[in-house]
Design a protein around this motif. Sequence first.
Motif, PDB file in Angstrom:
ATOM      1  N   GLY A 181       0.805  -1.215   0.000  1.00 21.12           N
ATOM      2  CA  GLY A 181       0.000   0.000   0.000  1.00 21.12           C
ATOM      3  C   GLY A 181       0.837   1.263   0.000  1.00 21.12           C
ATOM      4  O   GLY A 181       0.318   2.365   0.130  1.00 21.12           O
ATOM      5  N   VAL A 182       2.149   1.101  -0.141  1.00 16.54           N
ATOM      6  CA  VAL A 182       3.030   2.269  -0.170  1.00 16.54           C
ATOM      7  C   VAL A 182       3.080   2.821  -1.592  1.00 16.54           C
ATOM      8  O   VAL A 182       3.324   2.084  -2.545  1.00 16.54           O
ATOM      9  N   GLN A 183       2.842   4.109  -1.688  1.00 14.04           N
ATOM     10  CA  GLN A 183       2.863   4.725  -3.013  1.00 14.04           C
ATOM     11  C   GLN A 183       4.302   4.985  -3.448  1.00 14.04           C
ATOM     12  O   GLN A 183       5.019   5.745  -2.817  1.00 14.04           O
ATOM     13  N   VAL A 184       4.707   4.343  -4.506  1.00 15.02           N
ATOM     14  CA  VAL A 184       6.067   4.500  -5.008  1.00 15.02           C
ATOM     15  C   VAL A 184       6.049   5.282  -6.318  1.00 15.02           C
ATOM     16  O   VAL A 184       5.384   4.894  -7.277  1.00 15.02           O
ATOM     17  N   THR A 185       6.776   6.389  -6.318  1.00 14.85           N
ATOM     18  CA  THR A 185       6.836   7.211  -7.531  1.00 14.85           C
ATOM     19  C   THR A 185       7.988   6.732  -8.416  1.00 14.85           C
ATOM     20  O   THR A 185       9.120   6.612  -7.968  1.00 14.85           O
ATOM     21  N   ARG A 186       7.660   6.453  -9.648  1.00 23.43           N
ATOM     22  CA  ARG A 186       8.685   5.955 -10.560  1.00 23.43           C
ATOM     23  C   ARG A 186       9.207   7.053 -11.465  1.00 23.43           C
ATOM     24  O   ARG A 186       8.467   7.655 -12.233  1.00 23.43           O
ATOM     25  N   GLY A 187      10.508   7.286 -11.359  1.00 22.42           N
ATOM     26  CA  GLY A 187      11.132   8.310 -12.180  1.00 22.42           C
ATOM     27  C   GLY A 187      11.422   7.778 -13.566  1.00 22.42           C
ATOM     28  O   GLY A 187      11.436   6.571 -13.786  1.00 22.42           O
ATOM     29  N   ALA A 188      11.656   8.684 -14.460  1.00 22.47           N
ATOM     30  CA  ALA A 188      11.922   8.302 -15.849  1.00 22.47           C
ATOM     31  C   ALA A 188      13.238   7.532 -15.965  1.00 22.47           C
ATOM     32  O   ALA A 188      13.443   6.750 -16.886  1.00 22.47           O
ATOM     33  N   LEU A 189      14.130   7.757 -14.989  1.00 16.65           N
ATOM     34  CA  LEU A 189      15.438   7.115 -15.036  1.00 16.65           C
ATOM     35  C   LEU A 189      15.456   5.787 -14.287  1.00 16.65           C
ATOM     36  O   LEU A 189      16.502   5.227 -14.028  1.00 16.65           O
ATOM     37  N   GLY A 190      14.262   5.328 -13.924  1.00 14.81           N
ATOM     38  CA  GLY A 190      14.198   4.074 -13.187  1.00 14.81           C
ATOM     39  C   GLY A 190      14.390   4.311 -11.704  1.00 14.81           C
ATOM     40  O   GLY A 190      14.596   3.396 -10.928  1.00 14.81           O
ATOM     41  N   GLU A 191      14.299   5.566 -11.306  1.00 11.77           N
ATOM     42  CA  GLU A 191      14.444   5.912  -9.903  1.00 11.77           C
ATOM     43  C   GLU A 191      13.124   5.718  -9.178  1.00 11.77           C
ATOM     44  O   GLU A 191      12.062   6.033  -9.725  1.00 11.77           O
ATOM     45  N   TYR A 192      13.204   5.226  -7.991  1.00 15.39           N
ATOM     46  CA  TYR A 192      11.992   5.000  -7.202  1.00 15.39           C
ATOM     47  C   TYR A 192      12.006   5.936  -5.999  1.00 15.39           C
ATOM     48  O   TYR A 192      13.019   6.039  -5.312  1.00 15.39           O
ATOM     49  N   THR A 193      10.900   6.595  -5.760  1.00 16.03           N
ATOM     50  CA  THR A 193      10.831   7.537  -4.646  1.00 16.03           C
ATOM     51  C   THR A 193       9.604   7.285  -3.779  1.00 16.03           C
ATOM     52  O   THR A 193       8.520   7.033  -4.285  1.00 16.03           O
ATOM     53  N   ILE A 194       9.818   7.343  -2.459  1.00 13.56           N
ATOM     54  CA  ILE A 194       8.717   7.160  -1.517  1.00 13.56           C
ATOM     55  C   ILE A 194       8.583   8.436  -0.687  1.00 13.56           C
ATOM     56  O   ILE A 194       9.578   9.021  -0.277  1.00 13.56           O
ATOM     57  N   ASP A 195       7.356   8.843  -0.429  1.00 17.37           N
ATOM     58  CA  ASP A 195       7.112  10.049   0.353  1.00 17.37           C
ATOM     59  C   ASP A 195       7.202   9.761   1.846  1.00 17.37           C
ATOM     60  O   ASP A 195       6.336   9.119   2.417  1.00 17.37           O
ATOM     61  N   PHE A 196       8.282  10.244   2.459  1.00 22.74           N
ATOM     62  CA  PHE A 196       8.484  10.028   3.894  1.00 22.74           C
ATOM     63  C   PHE A 196       7.393  10.681   4.731  1.00 22.74           C
ATOM     64  O   PHE A 196       7.040  10.197   5.799  1.00 22.74           O
ATOM     65  N   THR A 197       6.880  11.792   4.226  1.00 24.47           N
ATOM     66  CA  THR A 197       5.845  12.516   4.968  1.00 24.47           C
ATOM     67  C   THR A 197       4.625  11.636   5.215  1.00 24.47           C
ATOM     68  O   THR A 197       3.963  11.726   6.246  1.00 24.47           O
ATOM     69  N   THR A 198       4.360  10.766   4.257  1.00 22.22           N
ATOM     70  CA  THR A 198       3.196   9.892   4.366  1.00 22.22           C
ATOM     71  C   THR A 198       3.518   8.495   4.892  1.00 22.22           C
ATOM     72  O   THR A 198       2.817   7.968   5.744  1.00 22.22           O
ATOM     73  N   TYR A 199       4.616   7.932   4.399  1.00 25.78           N
ATOM     74  CA  TYR A 199       4.946   6.546   4.747  1.00 25.78           C
ATOM     75  C   TYR A 199       6.166   6.383   5.665  1.00 25.78           C
ATOM     76  O   TYR A 199       6.533   5.279   6.035  1.00 25.78           O
ATOM     77  N   GLY A 200       6.809   7.476   5.994  1.00 23.61           N
ATOM     78  CA  GLY A 200       8.003   7.389   6.839  1.00 23.61           C
ATOM     79  C   GLY A 200       7.708   6.915   8.253  1.00 23.61           C
ATOM     80  O   GLY A 200       6.670   7.244   8.820  1.00 23.61           O
ATOM     81  N   TRP A 201       8.628   6.134   8.799  1.00 31.12           N
ATOM     82  CA  TRP A 201       8.499   5.624  10.171  1.00 31.12           C
ATOM     83  C   TRP A 201       9.800   5.894  10.906  1.00 31.12           C
ATOM     84  O   TRP A 201      10.794   5.212  10.701  1.00 31.12           O
ATOM     85  N   PHE A 202       9.794   6.947  11.741  1.00 32.55           N
ATOM     86  CA  PHE A 202      11.033   7.327  12.420  1.00 32.55           C
ATOM     87  C   PHE A 202      10.867   7.533  13.922  1.00 32.55           C
ATOM     88  O   PHE A 202      10.874   8.656  14.403  1.00 32.55           O
ATOM     89  N   PRO A 203      10.711   6.449  14.680  1.00 31.33           N
ATOM     90  CA  PRO A 203      10.576   6.551  16.140  1.00 31.33           C
ATOM     91  C   PRO A 203      11.917   6.922  16.759  1.00 31.33           C
ATOM     92  O   PRO A 203      12.972   6.643  16.193  1.00 31.33           O
ATOM     93  N   ASP A 204      11.887   7.535  17.923  1.00 32.72           N
ATOM     94  CA  ASP A 204      13.126   7.903  18.593  1.00 32.72           C
ATOM     95  C   ASP A 204      13.835   6.651  19.090  1.00 32.72           C
ATOM     96  O   ASP A 204      15.041   6.593  19.160  1.00 32.72           O
ATOM     97  N   ARG A 205      13.027   5.665  19.417  1.00 33.60           N
ATOM     98  CA  ARG A 205      13.574   4.447  19.991  1.00 33.60           C
ATOM     99  C   ARG A 205      12.747   3.262  19.534  1.00 33.60           C
ATOM    100  O   ARG A 205      11.553   3.389  19.296  1.00 33.60           O
TER     101      ARG A 205
END
Length: 136
Positions: free
Chosen positions: A99-123
Amino acid sequence: MPRSEEAAAWTYAVYNAVREVPHGKVTSYGHIARLLGKPECPRQVGVSLKALLSATAQPDAHYNNSNVPWQRIINAKGGISPRGANGASQQATALEAEGVQVTRGALGEYTIDFTTYGWFPDRLPSDLSSEEEDEE
DNA sequence: AGCTTGACGGTGA
DNA sequence: GTCACCGCCAAGC
Protein backbone atom coordinates in the motif's frame (compact mmCIF):
# COMPACT_ATOMS: atom_id res chain seq x y z
CA MET A 1 27.90 -16.94 10.79
CA PRO A 2 29.65 -13.61 10.75
CA ARG A 3 33.30 -13.41 11.60
CA SER A 4 32.83 -12.21 15.16
CA GLU A 5 30.24 -12.18 17.90
CA GLU A 6 30.23 -8.42 17.81
CA ALA A 7 29.48 -8.35 14.12
CA ALA A 8 26.77 -10.96 14.62
CA ALA A 9 25.17 -8.88 17.34
CA TRP A 10 25.13 -5.90 15.03
CA THR A 11 23.65 -7.90 12.20
CA TYR A 12 20.91 -9.36 14.37
CA ALA A 13 20.18 -5.95 15.84
CA VAL A 14 19.69 -4.63 12.32
CA TYR A 15 17.31 -7.42 11.40
CA ASN A 16 15.41 -7.00 14.63
CA ALA A 17 15.09 -3.27 14.06
CA VAL A 18 13.90 -3.79 10.51
CA ARG A 19 11.24 -6.19 11.72
CA GLU A 20 9.91 -3.42 13.96
CA VAL A 21 8.98 -1.39 10.92
CA PRO A 22 5.19 -1.56 10.60
CA HIS A 23 3.47 -2.85 7.49
CA GLY A 24 2.97 -0.16 4.91
CA LYS A 25 5.71 2.04 6.37
CA VAL A 26 9.29 2.72 5.37
CA THR A 27 12.42 4.00 7.08
CA SER A 28 16.01 4.71 6.13
CA TYR A 29 19.34 2.96 6.64
CA GLY A 30 20.60 5.89 8.62
CA HIS A 31 17.67 5.79 10.97
CA ILE A 32 18.15 2.10 11.66
CA ALA A 33 21.80 2.82 12.37
CA ARG A 34 20.83 5.60 14.74
CA LEU A 35 18.39 3.37 16.59
CA LEU A 36 21.18 0.88 17.06
CA GLY A 37 23.47 3.51 18.50
CA LYS A 38 25.68 3.70 15.41
CA PRO A 39 24.53 6.85 13.60
CA GLU A 40 27.83 6.92 11.75
CA CYS A 41 27.39 3.45 10.32
CA PRO A 42 24.45 3.49 7.96
CA ARG A 43 26.60 1.54 5.56
CA GLN A 44 26.81 -1.42 7.86
CA VAL A 45 23.04 -1.56 7.86
CA GLY A 46 23.15 -2.03 4.13
CA VAL A 47 25.95 -4.54 4.47
CA SER A 48 23.89 -6.57 6.91
CA LEU A 49 20.82 -6.49 4.73
CA LYS A 50 22.91 -7.51 1.78
CA ALA A 51 24.11 -10.48 3.77
CA LEU A 52 20.48 -11.30 4.35
CA LEU A 53 20.25 -12.61 0.83
CA SER A 54 23.45 -14.55 1.26
CA ALA A 55 23.97 -17.73 3.24
CA THR A 56 26.91 -16.06 4.98
CA ALA A 57 24.72 -14.21 7.43
CA GLN A 58 22.24 -16.97 8.02
CA PRO A 59 23.81 -19.03 10.81
CA ASP A 60 20.56 -20.84 11.42
CA ALA A 61 18.41 -19.39 8.68
CA HIS A 62 16.49 -17.67 11.43
CA TYR A 63 16.67 -14.50 9.42
CA ASN A 64 15.99 -14.45 5.73
CA ASN A 65 14.33 -12.31 3.08
CA SER A 66 11.00 -13.81 4.07
CA ASN A 67 10.80 -12.84 7.72
CA VAL A 68 12.77 -9.60 7.49
CA PRO A 69 11.00 -6.78 5.60
CA TRP A 70 14.20 -5.40 4.04
CA GLN A 71 12.03 -3.83 1.39
CA ARG A 72 10.93 -1.20 3.89
CA ILE A 73 14.45 0.14 4.15
CA ILE A 74 15.33 2.88 1.70
CA ASN A 75 17.91 5.66 1.63
CA ALA A 76 17.61 9.05 3.34
CA LYS A 77 16.65 10.66 0.03
CA GLY A 78 13.43 8.69 0.12
CA GLY A 79 14.45 6.55 -2.80
CA ILE A 80 15.52 3.00 -3.53
CA SER A 81 19.21 2.69 -4.25
CA PRO A 82 20.09 1.64 -7.84
CA ARG A 83 21.82 -1.45 -6.55
CA GLY A 84 21.21 -4.20 -9.09
CA ALA A 85 18.41 -2.16 -10.61
CA ASN A 86 16.49 -5.37 -10.96
CA GLY A 87 16.31 -5.73 -7.21
CA ALA A 88 15.18 -2.15 -6.92
CA SER A 89 12.11 -2.79 -9.02
CA GLN A 90 11.37 -5.85 -6.95
CA GLN A 91 11.57 -3.77 -3.81
CA ALA A 92 9.34 -1.12 -5.32
CA THR A 93 6.77 -3.73 -6.26
CA ALA A 94 6.86 -5.23 -2.77
CA LEU A 95 6.25 -1.82 -1.24
CA GLU A 96 3.35 -1.07 -3.53
CA ALA A 97 1.87 -4.41 -2.53
CA GLU A 98 1.84 -3.10 1.05
CA GLY A 99 0.00 0.00 0.00
CA VAL A 100 3.03 2.27 -0.17
CA GLN A 101 2.86 4.73 -3.01
CA VAL A 102 6.07 4.50 -5.01
CA THR A 103 6.84 7.21 -7.53
CA ARG A 104 8.68 5.95 -10.56
CA GLY A 105 11.13 8.31 -12.18
CA ALA A 106 11.92 8.30 -15.85
CA LEU A 107 15.44 7.11 -15.04
CA GLY A 108 14.20 4.07 -13.19
CA GLU A 109 14.44 5.91 -9.90
CA TYR A 110 11.99 5.00 -7.20
CA THR A 111 10.83 7.54 -4.65
CA ILE A 112 8.72 7.16 -1.52
CA ASP A 113 7.11 10.05 0.35
CA PHE A 114 8.48 10.03 3.89
CA THR A 115 5.84 12.52 4.97
CA THR A 116 3.20 9.89 4.37
CA TYR A 117 4.95 6.55 4.75
CA GLY A 118 8.00 7.39 6.84
CA TRP A 119 8.50 5.62 10.17
CA PHE A 120 11.03 7.33 12.42
CA PRO A 121 10.58 6.55 16.14
CA ASP A 122 13.13 7.90 18.59
CA ARG A 123 13.57 4.45 19.99
CA LEU A 124 12.62 0.94 19.04
CA PRO A 125 9.38 -0.16 20.72
CA SER A 126 11.04 -3.32 22.02
CA ASP A 127 14.04 -1.30 23.07
CA LEU A 128 12.07 0.76 25.57
CA SER A 129 11.39 -2.04 28.01
CA SER A 130 14.80 -3.66 27.91
CA GLU A 131 18.09 -4.11 26.06
CA GLU A 132 20.69 -1.50 25.33
CA GLU A 133 22.26 0.77 27.86
CA ASP A 134 23.17 4.09 26.37
CA GLU A 135 21.47 7.14 27.72
CA GLU A 136 22.44 10.72 27.67
C1' DA B 1 48.01 -10.75 2.90
C1' DG B 2 46.55 -5.81 1.16
C1' DC B 3 43.58 -2.58 -1.48
C1' DT B 4 39.05 -1.15 -3.27
C1' DT B 5 34.26 -1.04 -3.29
C1' DG B 6 29.82 -0.99 -1.35
C1' DA B 7 21.85 -1.51 0.00
C1' DC B 8 24.45 5.39 3.19
C1' DG B 9 24.57 9.83 5.64
C1' DG B 10 26.21 14.00 7.63
C1' DT B 11 28.92 17.99 7.29
C1' DG B 12 31.86 21.36 4.98
C1' DA B 13 32.85 24.06 0.79
C1' DG C 1 20.76 24.42 -4.08
C1' DT C 2 24.88 20.81 -5.55
C1' DC C 3 29.67 18.54 -5.04
C1' DA C 4 33.34 16.35 -2.36
C1' DC C 5 35.37 14.05 1.70
C1' DC C 6 35.21 11.08 5.74
C1' DG C 7 33.61 7.21 8.74
C1' DC C 8 32.34 2.51 9.56
C1' DC C 9 32.98 -2.82 8.64
C1' DA C 10 32.66 -6.67 5.64
C1' DA C 11 33.05 -8.85 1.26
C1' DG C 12 35.24 -9.10 -3.19
C1' DC C 13 39.55 -8.96 -6.08
